[in-house]
Design a protein around this motif. Structure first.
Motif, PDB file in Angstrom:
ATOM      1  N   PHE A   1       0.864  -1.180   0.000  1.00 13.44           N
ATOM      2  CA  PHE A   1       0.000   0.000   0.000  1.00 13.44           C
ATOM      3  C   PHE A   1       0.900   1.229   0.000  1.00 13.44           C
ATOM      4  CE2 PHE A   1      -1.931   3.486   2.325  1.00 13.44           C
ATOM      5  CZ  PHE A   1      -3.198   3.587   1.774  1.00 13.44           C
TER       6      PHE A   1
ATOM      7  N   LYS B   1      -0.163  -4.722   2.160  1.00 11.54           N
ATOM      8  CA  LYS B   1      -1.613  -4.591   2.039  1.00 11.54           C
ATOM      9  C   LYS B   1      -2.341  -5.336   3.152  1.00 11.54           C
ATOM     10  CE  LYS B   1      -1.907  -3.807  -2.959  1.00 11.54           C
ATOM     11  NZ  LYS B   1      -2.398  -4.341  -4.262  1.00 11.54           N
ATOM     12  N   SER B   2      -1.760  -6.433   3.611  1.00 14.95           N
ATOM     13  CA  SER B   2      -2.406  -7.220   4.656  1.00 14.95           C
ATOM     14  C   SER B   2      -2.542  -6.426   5.951  1.00 14.95           C
ATOM     15  CB  SER B   2      -1.608  -8.503   4.902  1.00 14.95           C
ATOM     16  OG  SER B   2      -2.185  -9.265   5.937  1.00 14.95           O
TER      17      SER B   2
ATOM     18  N   ILE C   1      -2.472  -3.099   6.262  1.00 12.80           N
ATOM     19  CA  ILE C   1      -3.378  -1.974   6.032  1.00 12.80           C
ATOM     20  C   ILE C   1      -4.824  -2.460   6.056  1.00 12.80           C
ATOM     21  CG2 ILE C   1      -4.085  -0.212   4.378  1.00 12.80           C
ATOM     22  CD1 ILE C   1      -1.438   0.369   5.792  1.00 12.80           C
ATOM     23  N   LYS C   2      -5.068  -3.607   5.461  1.00 15.66           N
ATOM     24  CA  LYS C   2      -6.418  -4.186   5.449  1.00 15.66           C
ATOM     25  C   LYS C   2      -6.901  -4.450   6.873  1.00 15.66           C
ATOM     26  CE  LYS C   2      -8.961  -8.099   3.401  1.00 15.66           C
ATOM     27  NZ  LYS C   2      -9.430  -8.798   4.614  1.00 15.66           N
TER      28      LYS C   2
ATOM     29  N   GLN D   1      -9.039   4.527  -2.183  1.00 16.72           N
ATOM     30  CA  GLN D   1      -7.958   3.810  -1.506  1.00 16.72           C
ATOM     31  C   GLN D   1      -8.518   2.813  -0.495  1.00 16.72           C
ATOM     32  OE1 GLN D   1      -5.806   7.484  -0.317  1.00 16.72           O
ATOM     33  NE2 GLN D   1      -3.971   6.484  -1.112  1.00 16.72           N
TER      34      GLN D   1
ATOM     35  N   SER E   1     -10.130  -0.229  -2.221  1.00 17.67           N
ATOM     36  CA  SER E   1      -9.163  -1.182  -2.773  1.00 17.67           C
ATOM     37  C   SER E   1      -8.411  -1.942  -1.689  1.00 17.67           C
ATOM     38  CB  SER E   1      -8.157  -0.448  -3.664  1.00 17.67           C
ATOM     39  OG  SER E   1      -7.369   0.451  -2.903  1.00 17.67           O
ATOM     40  N   SER E   2      -8.612  -1.552  -0.425  1.00 20.75           N
ATOM     41  CA  SER E   2      -7.831  -2.146   0.664  1.00 20.75           C
ATOM     42  C   SER E   2      -8.640  -3.083   1.558  1.00 20.75           C
ATOM     43  CB  SER E   2      -7.218  -1.038   1.535  1.00 20.75           C
ATOM     44  OG  SER E   2      -6.383  -0.186   0.776  1.00 20.75           O
TER      45      SER E   2
END
Length: 269
Positions: free
Chosen positions: A199, A210-211, A213-214, A245, A248-249
Motif C-alpha cells: 500500500f 496490504k495485509s 493496512i487491510k 484507496q 481497494s484495501s
C-alpha cells in the motif's frame, strides 16, 4: 540523403534505442529512402530534493515528479551534416513562453555542436537543466502561467488547479510504477513484500503491506470510526485516505459499512 548522414542517423537511433526504453523513446520506421525519420523523446525533468508547486496564492504542495517534456523531432535528410532536426516541445505544466525559452536553448546547443548527432545531448540537457533555463529553483508557480479560474478564450486553457491535479495524478502513477518494481519492508509486521502487494500513501510516500493496512482499516471501520481516516503509516502525515484507496484495501462488505456510516454522518451533520 548522403550515405554518411544515413549511417550517422542510423547509429544515433540505434544507440538511443539501446539506452532508452519504449516509454521514453518512440520512432517511426522509414518506408522509403526519401522519407524523413521522426519520433518522440519523453523527458523527465530532474527535480531538487525539496521541490514544490504553487497553484493558489500561498497554496503549496511538495512533489517528487513532474509530467515529462515531449520532444517531437523530425530528422532532415541532410542531418547532421548540414541541418538541425526540426522539433516541437510540449509540456502540460509550461506555458508557450517557457517552451520557447527551452527551444531557443536547444537551438543554441545545436549551433555549438553542429554537424554532430544531437538528440541524446538534447535529452540529457533538458532533463538536467530545464529548470535552470526557466529560472525555477525550488517552486514551480503555476499561478504565473495559468489562470486561477476558467476564462473565455478561443483556445481552452487549463487553470492552475487543473494543472496541479494533473501533476498529482502523474506523480501517483509514477510512484505506483516504481513501487511495483521494488521490495519493501512493512513497518508494521516487518515482513518483506513485493511492491504489488504493498500500500502506498501518495502524500508521504510511506509504504506498508496490504495485509496490515487491510487489518487496520477493517478494525477501525468495524468499530464505527469512518470519519477522517488518515495515513496509518506515518503519524505526522495527516492526509485523509480517499474512498477509492479504502475500497481497494478492504473487503466489499466492510467498504459498504464504511460508505453507509459515512453517509449517515453527513446527514446527521
Amino acid at each position: 540523403m548522403s550515405t554518411a548522414d544515413s549511417e550517422i542517423q542510423g547509429d544515433e537511433l540505434d544507440a538511443l534505442t539501446s539506452i532508452l526504453d519504449e516509454s521514453t523513446f518512440e520512432i517511426n520506421k522509414k518506408s522509403t529512402e526519401t522519407e524523413n525519420i521522426y519520433g518522440t523523446l519523453v523527458i523527465e525533468v530532474i527535480l531538487p530534493d525539496e521541490f514544490y508547486i504553487e497553484y493558489y496564492s500561498n497554496q503549496h504542495r511538495r512533489v517528487q515528479y513532474l509530467p515529462p517534456i515531449f520532444l517531437r523531432f523530425t530528422l532532415p535528410n541532410d542531418y547532421p551534416s548540414i541541418s538541425s532536426p526540426s522539433f516541437q516541445l510540449e509540456c502540460i505544466w509550461m506555458n508557450n513562453k517557457q517552451l520557447q525559452i527551452l527551444s531557443e536553448n536547444l537551438k543554441n546547443i545545436w549551433l555549438d555542436n553542429s554537424n554532430e548527432p544531437i538528440l541524446f545531448l538534447w535529452y540529457t540537457l533538458l532533463s538536467a537543466q530545464a529548470l535552470e533555463w526557466l529560472n525555477i529553483t525550488t517552486t514551480l508557480d503555476l499561478t504565473l502561467s495559468f489562470p486561477l479560474t476558467i476564462t473565455k478564450s478561443l483556445q481552452p486553457q487549463l487553470t492552475s488547479a487543473q494543472v496541479a491535479a494533473t501533476i498529482h495524478n502523474y506523480e501517483c502513477e509514477k510512484k505506483l510504477i516504481l513501487l511495483s518494481r521494488a521490495i519493501i519492508t512493512c513497518p508494521i509486521c516487518l515482513m518483506d513484500v513485493g511492491g504489488n502487494d504493498s500500500f502506498l500513501c501518495y502524500s508521504c510516500s510511506g509504504t506498508a503491506c496490504k495485509s496490515c493496512i487491510k487489518s487496520y482499516l477493517e478494525t477501525i471501520i468495524t468499530a464505527g470510526q469512518v470519519k477522517s481516516i488518515t495515513c496509518p503509516i506515518n503519524s505526522s502525515c495527516n492526509i485523509e485516505l480517499t474512498p477509492a484507496q479504502i475500497a481497494s484495501s478492504v473487503d466489499k462488505q466492510i467498504f459498504h459499512r464504511y460508505d453507509r456510516l459515512l453517509f449517515q454522518l453527513s446527514i446527521d451533520s
